[in-house]
Design a protein around this motif. Sequence first.
Motif: not given
Length: 354
Positions: A45, A47-48, A51-52, A55, A252, A255, A326
């Motif tokens: 994954l 994310s920024q 928000k992914p 993935e 998820d 996150l 992330y």
Amino acid sequence: MKNIFLAFSFFCASNFLFSQHFSEKVDSLIQTKFTEDQGPGGVFLISQKGKPVYEKAFGLANLELNVPLNPDNVFEIGSMTKQFTSVSILMLEQQGKLKVTDFISNYIPDYPNGSNITIHHLLTHTSGIKDFTKIKGLSEISQKEMTPQMMVDFFKNEPVDFKPGEKFEYNNSGYIVLGYIIEKVSRETYEDFIRKNIFEKIGMIHSYYATDRKVIKDRAYGYHKKSDGFVNKSVISFSVPYASGSLMSNLDDMLKWQIALNQNLLLNQKESTKAFTKYKLNNGEEIEYGYGWHLKNINGIPTREHGGSIFGFKSMGVYIPSKDIYVLGFSNCDCNSPTQVVKDIAELSLKNLQ
């Protein structure tokens, strides 16, 4: 109006091409390590800003049934559990029920040298307590159902490696003691405390205290690699790694965890800052560890990192606070560590994500 439409169309097309190109670069990095379509693999994954942006899954979740991995699969996360243990301690401090400066003898009166070892020492791996994973008798208890007190008794009388605060040495025993303190202070089991105060509070509905007995929806099965092929992972009692490494989760949910940390949903700013501070040894030397996270950098840009390893599984997460990026990777074979891949993806993301 036509010009505005054309400009918007061009903008959308450019974004799509950039996204596709970036995904191909990430795929390429992952496939240098995770190469077997018909073997166990991994999920990743990026994310920024919560928000992914990427993935994806590679390889199989179950070799016997030929079931492919997907990003929703649940993995054992090993020592990434330490993040949850450290935040639990800080939550209890926030509630006024303990202080990280407290000596462990306040909670475990018979602990040897407990009047010189603080909760802070346990959190930062500077206690000097012998790591239970290095004790010869470990194999004799690895499949036994151990209470937290039994685990503490297993290593507490071992000779210490150094005086508290003298050096940093990664240590699982310290987090066992922390789990025991959480239970004593909260009057709940570690499992219940994490579930009620973290998982349920922030909606981590695919996260659990690990078990081989219960049916876990979307569970990925763990494997070892031998000279003649893959075998099912060794069975252990999760009461042994306990608060140092016994949680399960998926991409998820992790996150959600990162977002909760960013938004101070579990900790106030004062307590949160403690988790991500670089601390010093007795001689003034700074260590690259806070409470449950390694505090490192990529080309001078600060990161918060931690990996995990437990029979059949490996995990790694890198968070870049300044960019709110992330990157997370889970593997369902302990033959395939995602650590370097995740670090490489994080570096690529810094260069490509605005």
